[in-house]
Design an enzyme around this catalytic site. Structure first.
Site, short mmCIF file in Angstrom:
data_model
loop_
_atom_site.label_atom_id
_atom_site.label_comp_id
_atom_site.label_asym_id
_atom_site.label_seq_id
_atom_site.Cartn_x
_atom_site.Cartn_y
_atom_site.Cartn_z
N LYS A 70 0.88 -1.18 0.00
CA LYS A 70 0.00 0.00 0.00
C LYS A 70 0.91 1.22 0.00
O LYS A 70 1.23 1.79 1.05
CB LYS A 70 -0.92 -0.02 1.22
N1 PPE Z 1 -7.89 -1.47 -2.79
C1 PPE Z 1 -7.35 -0.24 -2.74
C2 PPE Z 1 -6.66 0.29 -3.95
C3 PPE Z 1 -7.44 0.50 -1.57
O1 PPE Z 1 -6.92 1.72 -1.52
C4 PPE Z 1 -8.13 -0.03 -0.45
C5 PPE Z 1 -8.25 0.77 0.81
C6 PPE Z 1 -8.66 -1.32 -0.54
C7 PPE Z 1 -8.51 -2.02 -1.74
C8 PPE Z 1 -9.34 -1.99 0.62
O2 PPE Z 1 -8.41 -2.34 1.61
P1 PPE Z 1 -8.80 -2.41 3.15
O3 PPE Z 1 -9.03 -1.03 3.60
O4 PPE Z 1 -7.65 -3.05 3.80
O5 PPE Z 1 -10.03 -3.24 3.24
N2 PPE Z 1 -8.33 2.15 0.63
C9 PPE Z 1 -8.09 3.00 1.77
C10 PPE Z 1 -7.80 4.41 1.37
C11 PPE Z 1 -8.94 5.28 1.08
C12 PPE Z 1 -8.52 6.70 0.76
O6 PPE Z 1 -9.18 7.32 -0.07
O7 PPE Z 1 -7.55 7.21 1.37
C13 PPE Z 1 -9.19 2.85 2.81
O8 PPE Z 1 -10.26 2.32 2.51
O9 PPE Z 1 -8.96 3.24 3.96
#
Ligand code: PPE
Length: 317
Positions: free
Chosen positions: A161
């Site tokens: 990430k």
């Molecule tokens: N894919 C991406 C590209 C992504 O950024 C997130 C989280 C996810 C999947 C889901 O991952 P998880 O949160 O572990 O379930 N995106 C984060 C950032 C949002 C933002 O705009 O900043 C979030 O949901 O916190």
């Protein structure tokens, strides 16, 4: 998502709490030119027994994994970071909030290499409401398939990430909003469904749930993992498999998962109505199970919740 960031009191920087306004970096920090940051997004929920942080250990693990991939030397252990995050929520007196830990390469040398620049760690939190709009959780969102793909394997690692990955996310999101959608779904370089700009995606068809495998350029989402486990508890089969684009159009239900987006139904893709055009029954069942655990109505069967102790009482002098 609309609305200005509302400051909280303190931000943690390299082991100490500093005032919100003093959490600054130099413009020539390595991260600014070269995107060298990894980060997390974590939610803290309010319950009758006080605030709880959702899957804190798993988020810290993913951040340290991201750091390892990019050869960051992080001078804090997972336990130290976990304790600091709990303390962050406590000192800011938050009952619920969004937590953003960031690790970045700081100010020092110029040039791509970066490994001699100091590694800076920041932990911040603030109040963050519904990511895809107030009605999204109940009504669903209208989305498009993006003309932008996710990163090809062995270019920018999708399992990390990293801040830099979000330049790709921005292209997906800007295109979607420009064209009147709330979010975009990106395909992987082979043309299979990958994920949203900030969410993983799930397809429901004939009572089974499908989601792209980690090899389809997706972030290993912690909400994704949560939904896979909850579906198992509910006896709903989940299959990680390559998903052709057109499966989105003929799905019975579609939903996004993410820390910010939680579990958000998708009601149309490219203006094609998904299923009944509203939140489907399996999506609703999963949402109910998810929120019941988060607000303490159902037991925390897997130790997903880290309690935050009550803050010091405010003294009147
Ligand atoms: N894919 C991406 C590209 C992504 O950024 C997130 C989280 C996810 C999947 C889901 O991952 P998880 O949160 O572990 O379930 N995106 C984060 C950032 C949002 C933002 O705009 O900043 C979030 O949901 O916190």
């Amino acid at each position: 998502m609309a609305g200005m960031l509302k400051p909280t009191e303190k931000i943690w920087h390299n082991g100490a709490f500093i005032p919100w306004d003093e959490a600054r970096v130099h413009v020539l920090s390595h991260v600014i030119s070269y995107g060298s940051s990894v980060f997390e997004g974590i939610r803290c929920y309010s319950t009758a027994r006080g605030p709880v942080i959702f899957r804190l250990r798993e988020h810290i693990r993913r951040m340290l994994d991201s750091a390892k991939i990019y050869r960051f030397e992080v001078p804090y252990t997972a336990d130290e970071l976990a304790d600091a995050i709990v303390e962050l929520v406590r000192v800011n007196r938050m009952s619920s909030c969004y937590i953003r830990p960031i690790i970045m390469r700081g100010y020092g040398e110029m040039g791509v290499y970066g490994c001699r620049n100091p590694v800076e760690v920041f932990l911040a939190c603030w109040e963050w409401g519904r990511y895809l709009g107030e009605e999204a959780l109940a009504e669903g969102v209208d989305v498009c398939v993006s003309s932008w793909n996710r990163m090809a394997p062995n270019t920018l690692p999708a399992l990390a990430k990293a801040g830099a990955n979000y330049m790709n996310s921005q292209l997906i999101k800007m295109e979607a909003l420009t064209n009147g959608y709330q979010e975009g779904i990106a395909l992987d370089p082979a043309g299979y469904v990958s994920e949203g700009s900030g969410e993983n995606i799930f397809v429901v068809r004939d009572g089974r749930i499908l989601t792209p495998p980690l090899g389809a350029s997706v972030l290993p989402g912690i909400t994704r993992d949560t939904v896979i486990q909850l579906a198992g508890d509910l006896g709903i089969p989940v299959i990680e498999t390559l998903i052709p684009r057109e499966m989105l159009y003929i799905a019975d239900e579609l939903f996004f998962t993410g820390t910010a987006a939680e579990i958000t139904p998708i009601r149309s893709v490219d203006r094609i109505v998904v299923g009944s055009g509203r939140r489907g029954p399996i999506t609703e069942k999963l949402q109910k199970e998810f929120f019941a655990i988060l607000d303490g109505a159902k037991p925390d069967r897997r130790g997903w919740l880290t309690p935050v102790p009550a803050p010091e009482p405010v003294r009147n002098s």
